[in-house]
Design an enzyme around this catalytic site. Structure first.
Site, PDB file in Angstrom:
ATOM      1  N   TRP A 175      53.311 -95.139 -14.846  1.00 24.64           N
ATOM      2  CA  TRP A 175      53.999 -94.200 -15.736  1.00 24.64           C
ATOM      3  C   TRP A 175      53.928 -92.866 -15.023  1.00 24.64           C
ATOM      4  O   TRP A 175      52.863 -92.270 -14.883  1.00 24.64           O
ATOM      5  CB  TRP A 175      53.286 -94.134 -17.086  1.00 24.64           C
ATOM      6  CG  TRP A 175      54.017 -93.335 -18.119  1.00 24.64           C
ATOM      7  CD1 TRP A 175      54.995 -93.767 -18.964  1.00 24.64           C
ATOM      8  CD2 TRP A 175      53.816 -91.945 -18.432  1.00 24.64           C
ATOM      9  NE1 TRP A 175      55.425 -92.748 -19.772  1.00 24.64           N
ATOM     10  CE2 TRP A 175      54.724 -91.616 -19.474  1.00 24.64           C
ATOM     11  CE3 TRP A 175      52.993 -90.942 -17.944  1.00 24.64           C
ATOM     12  CZ2 TRP A 175      54.808 -90.345 -20.032  1.00 24.64           C
ATOM     13  CZ3 TRP A 175      53.076 -89.668 -18.494  1.00 24.64           C
ATOM     14  CH2 TRP A 175      53.979 -89.381 -19.525  1.00 24.64           C
ATOM     15  N   CYS A 179      49.583 -95.935 -16.996  1.00 24.22           N
ATOM     16  CA  CYS A 179      49.411 -96.732 -15.787  1.00 24.22           C
ATOM     17  C   CYS A 179      48.408 -97.856 -16.038  1.00 24.22           C
ATOM     18  O   CYS A 179      47.391 -97.667 -16.685  1.00 24.22           O
ATOM     19  CB  CYS A 179      48.924 -95.934 -14.584  1.00 24.22           C
ATOM     20  SG  CYS A 179      50.018 -94.602 -14.128  1.00 24.22           S
ATOM     21  N   HIS A 191      65.089 -76.569 -47.784  1.00 27.87           N
ATOM     22  CA  HIS A 191      64.678 -75.307 -47.151  1.00 27.87           C
ATOM     23  C   HIS A 191      65.229 -75.192 -45.739  1.00 27.87           C
ATOM     24  O   HIS A 191      64.722 -74.434 -44.925  1.00 27.87           O
ATOM     25  CB  HIS A 191      63.149 -75.195 -47.156  1.00 27.87           C
ATOM     26  CG  HIS A 191      62.582 -75.108 -48.538  1.00 27.87           C
ATOM     27  ND1 HIS A 191      62.638 -73.969 -49.308  1.00 27.87           N
ATOM     28  CD2 HIS A 191      61.992 -76.054 -49.313  1.00 27.87           C
ATOM     29  CE1 HIS A 191      62.092 -74.204 -50.485  1.00 27.87           C
ATOM     30  NE2 HIS A 191      61.695 -75.465 -50.519  1.00 27.87           N
ATOM     31  N   ASN A 244      44.799 -94.483 -12.018  1.00 24.44           N
ATOM     32  CA  ASN A 244      45.315 -94.089 -13.323  1.00 24.44           C
ATOM     33  C   ASN A 244      44.627 -92.782 -13.686  1.00 24.44           C
ATOM     34  O   ASN A 244      43.398 -92.737 -13.709  1.00 24.44           O
ATOM     35  CB  ASN A 244      44.986 -95.182 -14.355  1.00 24.44           C
ATOM     36  CG  ASN A 244      45.304 -94.757 -15.775  1.00 24.44           C
ATOM     37  OD1 ASN A 244      46.167 -93.913 -16.004  1.00 24.44           O
ATOM     38  ND2 ASN A 244      44.613 -95.349 -16.733  1.00 24.44           N
ATOM     39  N   GLY A 245      45.387 -91.722 -13.932  1.00 22.03           N
ATOM     40  CA  GLY A 245      44.787 -90.431 -14.260  1.00 22.03           C
ATOM     41  C   GLY A 245      45.533 -89.321 -13.555  1.00 22.03           C
ATOM     42  O   GLY A 245      46.641 -89.524 -13.056  1.00 22.03           O
ATOM     43  N   GLU A 252      56.411 -91.634 -40.590  1.00 25.55           N
ATOM     44  CA  GLU A 252      56.200 -92.816 -39.763  1.00 25.55           C
ATOM     45  C   GLU A 252      57.508 -93.612 -39.598  1.00 25.55           C
ATOM     46  O   GLU A 252      57.809 -94.112 -38.510  1.00 25.55           O
ATOM     47  CB  GLU A 252      55.091 -93.688 -40.388  1.00 25.55           C
ATOM     48  CG  GLU A 252      54.776 -94.985 -39.683  1.00 25.55           C
ATOM     49  CD  GLU A 252      54.392 -94.835 -38.204  1.00 25.55           C
ATOM     50  OE1 GLU A 252      54.142 -93.723 -37.737  1.00 25.55           O
ATOM     51  OE2 GLU A 252      54.385 -95.867 -37.512  1.00 25.55           O
ATOM     52  N   LYS A 258      52.128 -96.972 -23.931  1.00 24.73           N
ATOM     53  CA  LYS A 258      51.327 -97.308 -25.115  1.00 24.73           C
ATOM     54  C   LYS A 258      50.111 -96.409 -25.254  1.00 24.73           C
ATOM     55  O   LYS A 258      49.759 -95.988 -26.341  1.00 24.73           O
ATOM     56  CB  LYS A 258      50.893 -98.771 -24.981  1.00 24.73           C
ATOM     57  CG  LYS A 258      50.056 -99.285 -26.133  1.00 24.73           C
ATOM     58  CD  LYS A 258      50.928 -99.670 -27.289  1.00 24.73           C
ATOM     59  CE  LYS A 258      50.132-100.188 -28.468  1.00 24.73           C
ATOM     60  NZ  LYS A 258      50.865 -99.936 -29.726  1.00 24.73           N
ATOM     61  N   ARG A 273      51.365 -99.963 -20.648  1.00 24.60           N
ATOM     62  CA  ARG A 273      50.754 -98.690 -20.259  1.00 24.60           C
ATOM     63  C   ARG A 273      51.680 -97.856 -19.374  1.00 24.60           C
ATOM     64  O   ARG A 273      51.376 -96.705 -19.048  1.00 24.60           O
ATOM     65  CB  ARG A 273      49.451 -98.951 -19.503  1.00 24.60           C
ATOM     66  CG  ARG A 273      48.435 -99.735 -20.289  1.00 24.60           C
ATOM     67  CD  ARG A 273      47.211-100.007 -19.463  1.00 24.60           C
ATOM     68  NE  ARG A 273      46.440 -98.801 -19.271  1.00 24.60           N
ATOM     69  CZ  ARG A 273      45.455 -98.401 -20.054  1.00 24.60           C
ATOM     70  NH1 ARG A 273      45.097 -99.144 -21.075  1.00 24.60           N
ATOM     71  NH2 ARG A 273      44.817 -97.283 -19.834  1.00 24.60           N
ATOM     72  N   LYS A 308      59.198 -94.417 -35.976  1.00 22.73           N
ATOM     73  CA  LYS A 308      59.514 -95.781 -35.515  1.00 22.73           C
ATOM     74  C   LYS A 308      60.966 -95.861 -35.070  1.00 22.73           C
ATOM     75  O   LYS A 308      61.279 -96.410 -34.019  1.00 22.73           O
ATOM     76  CB  LYS A 308      59.306 -96.820 -36.638  1.00 22.73           C
ATOM     77  CG  LYS A 308      57.919 -97.300 -36.927  1.00 22.73           C
ATOM     78  CD  LYS A 308      57.197 -98.011 -35.845  1.00 22.73           C
ATOM     79  CE  LYS A 308      56.533 -97.078 -34.879  1.00 22.73           C
ATOM     80  NZ  LYS A 308      55.197 -96.632 -35.192  1.00 22.73           N
ATOM     81  N   GLU A 315      61.700 -93.833 -31.712  1.00 27.55           N
ATOM     82  CA  GLU A 315      61.117 -94.307 -30.454  1.00 27.55           C
ATOM     83  C   GLU A 315      61.725 -95.606 -29.949  1.00 27.55           C
ATOM     84  O   GLU A 315      61.793 -95.812 -28.748  1.00 27.55           O
ATOM     85  CB  GLU A 315      59.581 -94.366 -30.501  1.00 27.55           C
ATOM     86  CG  GLU A 315      58.966 -95.447 -31.335  1.00 27.55           C
ATOM     87  CD  GLU A 315      57.429 -95.455 -31.214  1.00 27.55           C
ATOM     88  OE1 GLU A 315      56.795 -95.765 -32.219  1.00 27.55           O
ATOM     89  OE2 GLU A 315      56.877 -95.167 -30.143  1.00 27.55           O
TER      90      GLU A 315
HETATM   91  O1  M6R Z   1      46.277 -95.309 -29.350  1.00 28.25           O
HETATM   92  P1  M6R Z   1      46.547 -94.199 -30.313  1.00 28.25           P
HETATM   93  O2  M6R Z   1      46.583 -94.656 -31.717  1.00 28.25           O
HETATM   94  O3  M6R Z   1      45.593 -93.049 -30.144  1.00 28.25           O
HETATM   95  O4  M6R Z   1      47.981 -93.682 -29.940  1.00 28.25           O
HETATM   96  C1  M6R Z   1      48.549 -92.569 -30.565  1.00 28.25           C
HETATM   97  C2  M6R Z   1      50.024 -92.478 -30.290  1.00 28.25           C
HETATM   98  O5  M6R Z   1      50.262 -92.341 -28.914  1.00 28.25           O
HETATM   99  C3  M6R Z   1      50.783 -93.685 -30.814  1.00 28.25           C
HETATM  100  O6  M6R Z   1      50.551 -93.903 -32.166  1.00 28.25           O
HETATM  101  C4  M6R Z   1      52.301 -93.515 -30.580  1.00 28.25           C
HETATM  102  O7  M6R Z   1      52.784 -92.476 -31.373  1.00 28.25           O
HETATM  103  C5  M6R Z   1      53.048 -94.819 -30.856  1.00 28.25           C
HETATM  104  N1  M6R Z   1      53.978 -95.080 -29.800  1.00 28.25           N
HETATM  105  C6  M6R Z   1      53.829 -94.793 -32.114  1.00 28.25           C
HETATM  106  O8  M6R Z   1      54.478 -95.989 -32.355  1.00 28.25           O
END
Ligand code: M6R
Length: 611
Positions: A77, A2, A507, A103-104, A484, A606, A27, A488, A491
């Site tokens: 969110w 949020c 395995h 927010n929270g 990673e 984010k 956010r 990517k 997501e």
């Molecule tokens: O702000 P942060 O690095 O702590 O965030 C961690 C994850 O939420 C963040 O890396 C998330 O996995 C991304 N969307 C990946 O692209």
């Protein structure tokens, strides 16, 4: 999660608020709303979906008239209640005296709500947040600040809030506990927001609130009290983000822009931090003397998502280069498994945003158990950065795309510099240090070479964009890179993708391979390549198409596989950096081909500020 914004001053308030929540949209983006104080009453406009929908609605209804001086806005969110107009913020009390954006999570909201309903309050949403304006109304006796403070004293959970009152036009109250709030201080105007992204266009002077702070904001002054209504003082800081960094600058998506920024963002992470003559790194934020560095006998890295993958590479650096036992913890797991931590343990949080709830909780737990705590963060002044007494900023500039790209490569570069510094205090000779410091300087150039191959990568991406499942495999330093790459892809393209250690495939997961499941094998010419080639053969034997990352010049790879993503030659330490950039581009172009909303993938936000 949020984004919240509040404004009081002489500007066209609608414009400031809408631009603010548009900048904070990363956010959360399932619904948005705005409350404007017009002629002594609130005018509230809400819409489901992205901020663009709200902008259109506000425009259509002609609510942008000049002269409006105070307002608050929110991009959501969803946690409690579906993304509907009723659940969108701002929320008001039954008498429409107070409007609140939050927010929270209010953990005791149902007890409070039941109590308020018994007293005659009427609730219109399913949210936890709606109890806040009702509580304020309940305590209000002509003293705005006291009513807010008494309301907050009832609340268990986390909040970043901005409150507007129709009885106190021109004044806003903001408060924080667990969710960030920053106040931008202008000339006879104040803009308060979840982060500086909504503020940079107006002022560089900011005040960060601490947990428990309540700020009374007027256009020309801010007064801060604690939750017991006692005045406290907070200094102002100056932000140095360039406004151009929060705009797309001709790129179709922020993600692509941020991928392309990596040679520069890494240069910024490294600038002034390498002492080539002595073969070490200068990381003054760590604030550690040689004797402190030598005393560290264990490192625990806590992080989530992409930052966790950077941390996995960090473990290899710290163990292999500096000889320090290192564990990497999914931050959410750390706190609840009663970890063993000693006084010579360095607990290292890695977080782009510096706001991730699980990472913050992990670092607090480590601190409580006596560990020294440090952080690698991007956002200056963020909660994690302020919670840790030592740290290194990555200086990547604002990362707006939900999919993290430039933060990852800068985190890895900083981890390598940290490992160099620790290694020099222990077993590295000056000569070994000089070699590694010179290598680190090469990272931007290596990454640029991959970006220059974008067209080739785009072609390969188009070819495989119809697949429903993908596997990514790698070994050694390329194992976290495989994780990673899979993250990517899933997501932003919504393709099911799994990252595995190349050896682990047989395995279990190998049972899923068939001609419809491409495998991306990271087979650069570094330690482990020969064994990964054997794993590629195993995939080919199951008729899976194989796309590899391979070192430029390694022509034999073309015969062995369906497609090659060429990576410049590097040492094993640097290998994950250009390799992950190639995987970022692969994911980007696949998602683009599939028509996905790349910067705002569904269900994601984010900054994950809830557990
Ligand atoms: O702000 P942060 O690095 O702590 O965030 C961690 C994850 O939420 C963040 O890396 C998330 O996995 C991304 N969307 C990946 O692209």
């Amino acid at each position: 999660m949020c984004g919240i914004v509040g404004y009081t001053g002489n500007r066209q308030v609608t414009e400031v608020l809408l631009q603010g929540i548009r900048r904070l949209e990363y956010r959360g983006y399932d619904s948005a709303g705005i409350a404007l104080l017009e002629d002594g009453n609130f005018r509230v406009i809400k819409s489901v979906g992205k901020v663009a929908g709200l902008v259109e609605k506000v425009g259509q209804n002609g609510h942008g008239s000049p002269g409006i001086k105070t307002g608050i806005a929110h991009t959501r969110w969803a946690t409690h209640g579906a993304p509907t107009e009723a659940n969108a913020h701002p929320h008001l009390d039954s008498q429409n005296n107070f409007a609140v954006v939050h927010n929270g999570i209010i953990e005791n909201y149902s007890v409070l709500r039941d109590r308020l309903i018994k007293k005659g309050h009427k609730f219109l949403s399913e949210t936890d947040s709606e109890v806040i304006p009702h509580l304020i109304q309940e305590f209000y006796q002509n003293d705005f600040a006291s009513a807010v403070i008494q309301a907050l004293q009832q609340i268990e959970g986390t909040y970043g809030i901005v409150v507007s009152s129709k009885n106190h036009p021109g004044q806003l109250i903001a408060a924080r506990k667990g969710s960030p709030i920053v106040i931008g201080v202008g000339e006879n105007e104040m803009i308060v927001a979840s982060d500086i992204m909504a503020i940079v266009s107006y002022t560089a002077k900011v005040i960060y609130l601490n947990d428990g702070d309540v700020a009374l904001i007027n256009p020309n002054n801010v007064e801060i009290r604690n939750i017991h209504n006692v005045p406290v003082s907070r200094g102002t800081s100056t932000i140095d983000w360039d406004i151009r960094l929060v705009e797309k600058g001709g790129f179709e998506h922020f993600m692509l822009k941020e991928i392309h920024e990596q040679p520069e963002s890494i240069t910024n992470a490294v600038r002034g931090r390498l002492d080539h003559a002595n073969g070490t790194a200068i990381l003054s934020g760590l604030n550690m003397q040689p004797q402190d560095l030598v005393a560290i006998d264990r490192i625990i890295i806590a992080a989530c998502g992409t930052s966790l993958h950077a941390g996995m590479i960090g473990k290899y650096y710290f163990e292999e280069l500096a000889g320090i036992l290192t564990e990497v913890e999914q931050a959410a797991e750390f706190r609840y498994r009663n970890p063993i931590v000693g006084v010579n343990t360095l607990a290292l949080a890695i977080s782009q945003s510096g706001e991730t709830a699980d990472t913050l909780a992990a670092i607090k737990e480590a601190k409580m158990k006596g560990a020294q705590v440090a952080a690698i963060c991007n956002v200056v002044g963020s909660t994690i950065a302020r919670e840790t007494e030592r740290g290194v900023y990555i200086h990547a500039g604002p990362e707006i795309s939900v999919a993290s790209t430039k933060a990852f490569t800068s985190q890895v570069a900083v981890l390598l510099m940290m490992a160099l510094k620790l290694a020099r205090s222990r077993r590295f000779t000056q000569q070994e240090g000089i070699i590694l410091s010179n290598e680190i300087e090469m990272i931007p150039e290596l990454i640029q070479k991959v970006i220059d191959r974008s067209k080739e990568i785009e072609k390969i991406a188009k070819k495989w964009s119809g697949a429903k499942d993908f596997f990514f495999i790698g070994r050694g330093y390329l194992y976290p890179a495989a994780l990673e790459g899979a993250l990517k892809l899933k997501e932003i393209s919504y393709i099911h993708a799994e990252g595995y250690h190349a050896a682990e495939l047989k395995h279990g997961p190998i049972a899923l391979l068939d001609p419809s499941v491409p495998v991306v094998a990271l087979a650069n010419d570094v330690l482990g390549k020969d064994k990964t080639i054997s794993n590629i053969q195993e995939c080919k034997a199951r008729k899976s198409p194989v796309i590899v990352t391979a070192t430029e010049g390694d022509e034999g790879m073309k015969q062995l596989t369906d497609d090659v993503l060429w990576i410049p030659r590097t040492s094993k330490y640097l290998a994950p950096l250009p390799t992950v950039v190639a995987l970022q581009l692969l994911a980007y172009y696949i998602a683009k081909e599939r028509g996905c909303p790349i910067d705002h993938p569904r269900n994601l936000a984010k900054s994950v500020t809830v557990e």
